[in-house]
Design a protein around this motif. Structure first.
Motif, PDB file in Angstrom:
ATOM      1  N   LEU A   1       1.016  -1.186   0.122  1.00 36.43           N
ATOM      2  CA  LEU A   1       0.074  -0.204   0.086  1.00 36.43           C
ATOM      3  C   LEU A   1       0.706   1.221  -0.220  1.00 36.43           C
ATOM      4  CD1 LEU A   1      -2.532  -0.628   2.672  1.00 36.43           C
ATOM      5  CD2 LEU A   1      -3.115  -0.928   0.266  1.00 36.43           C
ATOM      6  N   SER A   2       1.812   1.266   1.179  1.00 35.27           N
ATOM      7  CA  SER A   2       2.708   2.637   0.803  1.00 35.27           C
ATOM      8  C   SER A   2       3.945   2.969  -1.046  1.00 35.27           C
ATOM      9  CB  SER A   2       4.054   2.384   1.771  1.00 35.27           C
ATOM     10  OG  SER A   2       4.800   1.454   1.084  1.00 35.27           O
ATOM     11  N   LYS A   3       3.073   1.473  -1.434  1.00 30.98           N
ATOM     12  CA  LYS A   3       4.146   1.559  -2.996  1.00 30.98           C
ATOM     13  C   LYS A   3       2.970   2.415  -4.167  1.00 30.98           C
ATOM     14  CE  LYS A   3       7.622  -1.462  -1.580  1.00 30.98           C
ATOM     15  NZ  LYS A   3       8.118  -2.607  -2.161  1.00 30.98           N
ATOM     16  N   ILE A   4       2.065   2.237  -3.480  1.00 27.32           N
ATOM     17  CA  ILE A   4       0.665   2.300  -4.441  1.00 27.32           C
ATOM     18  C   ILE A   4       0.879   4.156  -5.703  1.00 27.32           C
ATOM     19  CG2 ILE A   4      -0.744   3.504  -2.747  1.00 27.32           C
ATOM     20  CD1 ILE A   4      -3.052   1.888  -4.280  1.00 27.32           C
ATOM     21  N   LYS A   5       0.625   4.601  -6.195  1.00 27.35           N
ATOM     22  CA  LYS A   5       0.731   5.691  -6.683  1.00 27.35           C
ATOM     23  C   LYS A   5      -0.387   5.480  -8.091  1.00 27.35           C
ATOM     24  CE  LYS A   5       4.366   4.136  -9.871  1.00 27.35           C
ATOM     25  NZ  LYS A   5       4.332   3.015  -9.640  1.00 27.35           N
ATOM     26  N   ARG A   6      -0.584   6.709  -8.799  1.00 31.13           N
ATOM     27  CA  ARG A   6      -1.878   7.009  -9.418  1.00 31.13           C
ATOM     28  C   ARG A   6      -1.268   5.921 -11.033  1.00 31.13           C
ATOM     29  NH1 ARG A   6      -3.620  12.636 -12.269  1.00 31.13           N
ATOM     30  NH2 ARG A   6      -5.396  12.012 -12.799  1.00 31.13           N
ATOM     31  N   GLY A   7      -2.283   5.690 -11.563  1.00 32.54           N
ATOM     32  CA  GLY A   7      -1.961   4.876 -13.081  1.00 32.54           C
ATOM     33  C   GLY A   7      -2.416   3.932 -12.498  1.00 32.54           C
ATOM     34  N   ASP A   8      -1.784   3.400 -11.468  1.00 36.11           N
ATOM     35  CA  ASP A   8      -1.548   1.721 -11.100  1.00 36.11           C
ATOM     36  C   ASP A   8      -3.586   0.884 -11.323  1.00 36.11           C
ATOM     37  OD1 ASP A   8       1.189   1.320 -10.310  1.00 36.11           O
ATOM     38  OD2 ASP A   8       0.250   1.521  -8.146  1.00 36.11           O
ATOM     39  N   LYS A   9      -2.763  -0.280 -12.005  1.00 32.81           N
ATOM     40  CA  LYS A   9      -4.536  -1.265 -11.522  1.00 32.81           C
ATOM     41  C   LYS A   9      -4.345  -1.715 -10.114  1.00 32.81           C
ATOM     42  CE  LYS A   9      -5.428  -1.438 -16.829  1.00 32.81           C
ATOM     43  NZ  LYS A   9      -6.136  -2.033 -17.316  1.00 32.81           N
ATOM     44  N   VAL A  10      -5.826  -1.307  -9.411  1.00 35.72           N
ATOM     45  CA  VAL A  10      -6.016  -2.033  -7.834  1.00 35.72           C
ATOM     46  C   VAL A  10      -7.337  -3.393  -8.607  1.00 35.72           C
ATOM     47  CG1 VAL A  10      -5.325  -0.650  -7.239  1.00 35.72           C
ATOM     48  CG2 VAL A  10      -6.871  -0.260  -7.635  1.00 35.72           C
ATOM     49  N   THR A  11      -6.948  -4.256  -7.588  1.00 34.99           N
ATOM     50  CA  THR A  11      -8.685  -4.812  -7.259  1.00 34.99           C
ATOM     51  C   THR A  11      -8.641  -5.113  -6.117  1.00 34.99           C
ATOM     52  OG1 THR A  11      -7.499  -6.648  -8.697  1.00 34.99           O
ATOM     53  CG2 THR A  11      -9.547  -6.883  -7.217  1.00 34.99           C
TER      54      THR A  11
ATOM     55  N   LEU B   1     -14.732   6.639  -7.553  1.00 35.90           N
ATOM     56  CA  LEU B   1     -14.997   6.410  -6.030  1.00 35.90           C
ATOM     57  C   LEU B   1     -13.882   5.296  -5.047  1.00 35.90           C
ATOM     58  CD1 LEU B   1     -16.970   2.484  -7.313  1.00 35.90           C
ATOM     59  CD2 LEU B   1     -17.899   4.435  -6.896  1.00 35.90           C
ATOM     60  N   VAL B   2     -14.446   6.326  -4.014  1.00 33.97           N
ATOM     61  CA  VAL B   2     -13.694   7.127  -2.463  1.00 33.97           C
ATOM     62  C   VAL B   2     -13.499   4.627  -1.894  1.00 33.97           C
ATOM     63  CG1 VAL B   2     -12.698   8.465  -0.458  1.00 33.97           C
ATOM     64  CG2 VAL B   2     -13.615   9.149  -3.322  1.00 33.97           C
ATOM     65  N   PHE B   3     -12.053   4.462  -1.424  1.00 34.58           N
ATOM     66  CA  PHE B   3     -12.077   3.592  -0.658  1.00 34.58           C
ATOM     67  C   PHE B   3     -10.778   3.675   0.372  1.00 34.58           C
ATOM     68  CE2 PHE B   3     -14.274   1.562  -4.435  1.00 34.58           C
ATOM     69  CZ  PHE B   3     -14.778   0.486  -4.015  1.00 34.58           C
ATOM     70  N   ASP B   4     -11.105   3.043   0.919  1.00 33.03           N
ATOM     71  CA  ASP B   4     -10.419   3.066   2.634  1.00 33.03           C
ATOM     72  C   ASP B   4      -8.735   2.603   1.475  1.00 33.03           C
ATOM     73  OD1 ASP B   4      -9.792   4.024   5.392  1.00 33.03           O
ATOM     74  OD2 ASP B   4      -9.363   1.238   5.012  1.00 33.03           O
ATOM     75  N   LEU B   5      -7.667   2.455   1.978  1.00 35.69           N
ATOM     76  CA  LEU B   5      -6.949   1.888   1.731  1.00 35.69           C
ATOM     77  C   LEU B   5      -6.664   1.190   1.897  1.00 35.69           C
ATOM     78  CD1 LEU B   5      -3.429   4.418   2.098  1.00 35.69           C
ATOM     79  CD2 LEU B   5      -4.130   3.110   0.322  1.00 35.69           C
ATOM     80  N   ASN B   6      -6.957   0.126   3.018  1.00 36.30           N
ATOM     81  CA  ASN B   6      -6.479  -1.095   2.872  1.00 36.30           C
ATOM     82  C   ASN B   6      -7.907  -1.894   2.898  1.00 36.30           C
ATOM     83  OD1 ASN B   6      -5.009  -0.873   5.556  1.00 36.30           O
ATOM     84  ND2 ASN B   6      -6.757  -0.337   7.175  1.00 36.30           N
ATOM     85  N   ALA B   7      -8.712  -1.384   1.742  1.00 38.42           N
ATOM     86  CA  ALA B   7      -9.630  -2.155   0.834  1.00 38.42           C
ATOM     87  C   ALA B   7      -9.240  -2.785  -0.085  1.00 38.42           C
ATOM     88  CB  ALA B   7     -11.380  -1.329   0.568  1.00 38.42           C
ATOM     89  N   VAL B   8      -7.922  -2.381  -0.330  1.00 37.06           N
ATOM     90  CA  VAL B   8      -6.959  -2.639  -1.314  1.00 37.06           C
ATOM     91  C   VAL B   8      -6.486  -3.778  -1.609  1.00 37.06           C
ATOM     92  CG1 VAL B   8      -5.642  -2.384  -3.397  1.00 37.06           C
ATOM     93  CG2 VAL B   8      -6.241  -0.022  -2.907  1.00 37.06           C
ATOM     94  N   ALA B   9      -6.647  -5.029  -2.522  1.00 35.85           N
ATOM     95  CA  ALA B   9      -6.183  -5.924  -2.702  1.00 35.85           C
ATOM     96  C   ALA B   9      -5.034  -6.167  -2.676  1.00 35.85           C
ATOM     97  CB  ALA B   9      -7.103  -7.402  -2.478  1.00 35.85           C
ATOM     98  N   LYS B  10      -5.271  -6.178  -4.375  1.00 38.45           N
ATOM     99  CA  LYS B  10      -4.198  -6.398  -5.000  1.00 38.45           C
ATOM    100  C   LYS B  10      -3.681  -5.205  -6.163  1.00 38.45           C
ATOM    101  CE  LYS B  10      -3.116  -9.493  -9.310  1.00 38.45           C
ATOM    102  NZ  LYS B  10      -3.740 -10.611  -9.899  1.00 38.45           N
ATOM    103  N   ILE B  11      -2.695  -5.317  -6.458  1.00 37.86           N
ATOM    104  CA  ILE B  11      -1.834  -3.736  -7.192  1.00 37.86           C
ATOM    105  C   ILE B  11      -1.199  -4.282  -8.310  1.00 37.86           C
ATOM    106  CG2 ILE B  11      -0.779  -1.706  -6.566  1.00 37.86           C
ATOM    107  CD1 ILE B  11      -0.973  -1.089  -4.161  1.00 37.86           C
ATOM    108  N   SER B  12      -2.201  -3.927  -9.926  1.00 38.34           N
ATOM    109  CA  SER B  12      -1.054  -3.886 -11.285  1.00 38.34           C
ATOM    110  C   SER B  12      -0.576  -2.721 -11.083  1.00 38.34           C
ATOM    111  CB  SER B  12      -1.669  -4.830 -11.789  1.00 38.34           C
ATOM    112  OG  SER B  12      -1.714  -5.531 -11.242  1.00 38.34           O
ATOM    113  N   PRO B  13       1.318  -2.696 -11.341  1.00 35.03           N
ATOM    114  CA  PRO B  13       1.847  -1.425 -11.697  1.00 35.03           C
ATOM    115  C   PRO B  13       1.650  -1.402 -13.165  1.00 35.03           C
ATOM    116  CG  PRO B  13       3.396  -3.262 -10.604  1.00 35.03           C
ATOM    117  CD  PRO B  13       2.089  -4.180 -10.975  1.00 35.03           C
ATOM    118  N   ALA B  14       1.620   0.416 -13.043  1.00 35.75           N
ATOM    119  CA  ALA B  14       0.409   1.578 -14.255  1.00 35.75           C
ATOM    120  C   ALA B  14       1.585   0.746 -15.481  1.00 35.75           C
ATOM    121  CB  ALA B  14       0.832   2.552 -14.267  1.00 35.75           C
ATOM    122  N   GLU B  15       3.233   0.094 -15.652  1.00 37.72           N
ATOM    123  CA  GLU B  15       4.037  -0.044 -16.620  1.00 37.72           C
ATOM    124  C   GLU B  15       3.138  -1.642 -17.009  1.00 37.72           C
ATOM    125  OE1 GLU B  15       6.125   2.536 -13.474  1.00 37.72           O
ATOM    126  OE2 GLU B  15       5.803   0.173 -12.876  1.00 37.72           O
ATOM    127  N   ASP B  16       3.101  -2.781 -16.306  1.00 37.77           N
ATOM    128  CA  ASP B  16       2.669  -4.188 -16.245  1.00 37.77           C
ATOM    129  C   ASP B  16       1.169  -3.712 -17.148  1.00 37.77           C
ATOM    130  OD1 ASP B  16       4.977  -4.774 -14.653  1.00 37.77           O
ATOM    131  OD2 ASP B  16       3.929  -5.309 -13.813  1.00 37.77           O
TER     132      ASP B  16
END
Length: 131
Positions: free
Chosen positions: A36-46, A74-89
């Motif tokens: 979660l600390s590495k999350i940034k704009r443009g990342d795909k998340v689930t 939509l606005v979510f709590d950061l803890n609601a993020v289960a998976k992050i796919s970086p923008a480059e992928d």
């Protein structure tokens, strides 16, 4: 002697609980916090509710993340993020086959062109028979 054995048994049980339940859970929580600390704009998340979106904004003070889900923000709590796919992928992936409304409209236009070609062929046959 029997009292010493029961105390030893309780200590062994606490050690077992710590090494096989508490410690792995703490490791998993630390990994999640690092992610979660590495999350940034443009990342795909689930999210934990299996909602897929693209990060639009991260608010560290309120610990929220704003997701763009096909134009709906939509606005979510950061803890609601289960998976992050970086923008480059996301950019490196190949284009997926059409789905949803785009596939339906493509199939509809293909069916329309088939009907038109069949009707023009029938008109050509009728014209040649009339001559």
């Amino acid at each position: 002697m029997g009292q010493m054995a029961s105390i030893l048994f309780i200590v062994v049980m606490f050690a077992f609980l710590y090494f096989f339940m508490i410690r792995p859970q703490r490791k998993q929580q630390q990994q999640h916090q690092q992610m979660l600390s590495k999350i940034k704009r443009g990342d795909k998340v689930t999210t934990i509710g299996r909602l897929h979106g693209v990060v639009d904004e991260v608010n560290e003070t309120e610990k929220t993340v704003t997701l763009d889900c096909d134009g709906i923000y939509l606005v979510f709590d950061l803890n609601a993020v289960a998976k992050i796919s970086p923008a480059e992928d996301a950019q490196a992936k190949t284009v997926a086959p059409e789905s949803g409304a785009a596939a339906e409209s493509a199939a509809e236009s293909a069916a329309t062109s088939e009907v038109e070609s069949a009707s023009s062929a029938a008109d050509d046959n009728a014209d040649s028979e009339a001559k």
